[in-house]
Design an enzyme around this catalytic site. Structure first.
Site, PDB file in Angstrom:
ATOM      1  N   LYS A  32      -4.894 102.977  26.919  1.00 50.80           N
ATOM      2  CA  LYS A  32      -5.122 101.620  26.384  1.00 50.80           C
ATOM      3  C   LYS A  32      -3.775 100.964  26.089  1.00 50.80           C
ATOM      4  CE  LYS A  32      -6.865  98.019  24.306  1.00 50.80           C
ATOM      5  NZ  LYS A  32      -7.414  96.937  25.121  1.00 50.80           N
ATOM      6  N   CYS A  57      -2.604  90.156  29.006  1.00 46.24           N
ATOM      7  CA  CYS A  57      -3.763  90.191  28.102  1.00 46.24           C
ATOM      8  C   CYS A  57      -4.124  88.756  27.697  1.00 46.24           C
ATOM      9  CB  CYS A  57      -3.467  91.026  26.860  1.00 46.24           C
ATOM     10  SG  CYS A  57      -4.831  90.927  25.675  1.00 46.24           S
ATOM     11  N   GLY A  82     -13.434  94.354  40.007  1.00 45.41           N
ATOM     12  CA  GLY A  82     -14.701  94.245  40.730  1.00 45.41           C
ATOM     13  C   GLY A  82     -15.111  95.451  41.536  1.00 45.41           C
TER      14      GLY A  82
HETATM   15  C1  SIN Z   1      -7.672  93.279  25.181  1.00 46.65           C
HETATM   16  O1  SIN Z   1      -7.410  94.246  24.458  1.00 46.65           O
HETATM   17  O2  SIN Z   1      -7.880  92.155  24.729  1.00 46.65           O
HETATM   18  C2  SIN Z   1      -7.752  93.460  26.670  1.00 46.65           C
HETATM   19  C3  SIN Z   1      -6.451  93.850  27.208  1.00 46.65           C
HETATM   20  C4  SIN Z   1      -6.107  93.154  28.461  1.00 46.65           C
HETATM   21  O3  SIN Z   1      -6.925  92.429  29.048  1.00 46.65           O
HETATM   22  O4  SIN Z   1      -4.971  93.299  28.904  1.00 46.65           O
END
Ligand code: SIN
Length: 313
Positions: free
Chosen positions: A47, A130, A251
């Site tokens: 993450k 992001c 996708g």
């Molecule tokens: C998020 O944590 O908002 C998603 C991360 C991303 O889309 O890079």
């Protein structure tokens, strides 16, 4: 029957299978990451992390429907030290892509420096795309004035393989410009695309949005974005230096989708929305489906068709 090889190499980083998770999908916690390490994915992406741990945006912040997903997670993560400490304790037999997404350029330099010190991190995936940060409206991936100087600074000190996760672009000239900037640096790979920013999904019965943060606006992923992913991969494949591999994302829910990503020029793929739906068993299913297609087409490896998309005939 001919043996079909579904392994790949990202600039010398060997992935036993060309399929892995996308950052953000079931890769935040100890348990999720352990599941991925024990799965048959070709690599593990963590993450996107920041310096300090973050709770992220208010709930509900993720919603799925048959054609896709919308999220406004806001980078919930346990902070870089959690991910580096987790990796330190594990025996690892496949490449690890540490995704980082600092809230400022300085934070990114710091995170990259930290990642450089870990022998367990195979490569850094620097997330410049992001779309869900309440405190930061403009993402660096769309800031063409800043991006060059920022990357130049990174390569003054970075020693690890470093790739960049890009947002989707919708104009040829934008992809050409970004590629010409990236071509000036020893970028190890790109990952494209992140979710389509600022979509809106509506619950018709309730006459309301389906997620709470940012008035219901969020990043769109899943089957519905595949044409944009393919377009971005194909254009970047045309404009990027040939030694910068592309990791396709967007996708994918079948072996056929993977085939199309590779045909457009991807060297490996990441799965987000569909991995959220199916969990780690997806990697075996997709591998089987990809092999089935390659057998039918008499291709023995990814290189037999990578980037060979034909014009209309
Ligand atoms: C998020 O944590 O908002 C998603 C991360 C991303 O889309 O890079």
């Amino acid at each position: 029957m001919k043996k079909i090889d579904t392994s790949t190499s990202i600039n010398g980083i060997k992935l036993p299978l060309c399929i892995m998770n996308a950052s953000g999908a079931l890769c935040s916690t100890n348990k999720e990451l352990s599941n991925l390490l024990n799965s048959s994915s070709g690599g593990v992406v963590t993450k996107s992390c920041t310096y300090k741990s973050r709770k992220g945006n208010v709930l509900p912040r993720y919603f799925e429907w048959d054609l896709g997903s919308i999220n406004s997670m806001g980078l919930p993560n346990y902070g870089i030290d959690f991910y580096l400490n987790f990796l330190e304790k594990k025996t690892i037999d496949k490449p690890i892509f540490l995704s980082i997404s600092g809230l400022s350029e300085e934070e990114n330099y710091f995170l990259i420096q930290k990642a450089n010190q870990s022998s367990k991190v195979t490569a850094i995936e620097l997330n410049l795309s992001c779309p869900n940060l309440i405190e930061k409206e403009n993402m660096l991936g769309y800031d063409f004035d800043k991006i060059s100087n920022f990357i130049e600074n990174i390569f003054k000190f970075n020693k690890k393989p470093l790739g960049i996760k890009l947002p989707p672009y919708f104009q040829d000239i934008h992809i050409k410009n970004v590629a010409s900037i990236l071509n000036q640096f020893p970028i190890f790979f790109i990952t494209c695309i992140n979710s389509l920013p600022n979509g809106l999904f509506i619950d018709t019965n309730k006459e309301s949005v389906v997620i709470r943060p940012k008035g219901g606006f969020g990043g769109i992923g899943g089957a519905i974005i595949k044409p944009f992913a393919l377009a971005n991969i194909h254009k970047f494949y045309t404009y990027l230096r040939k030694d910068i591999p592309i990791i396709g994302c967007g996708g994918i829910s079948s072996g056929k989708d993977i085939f199309e990503h590779i045909l457009c020029g991807a060297s490996a793929v990441q799965i987000g929305t569909q991995f959220m739906k199916e969990g780690v068993s997806i990697f075996k299913r997709l591998k089987k489906e990809l092999i089935f297609i390659l057998e039918k087409k008499n291709y023995s490896s990814l290189n037999s068709f990578k980037g060979k998309l034909k014009n209309f005939q």
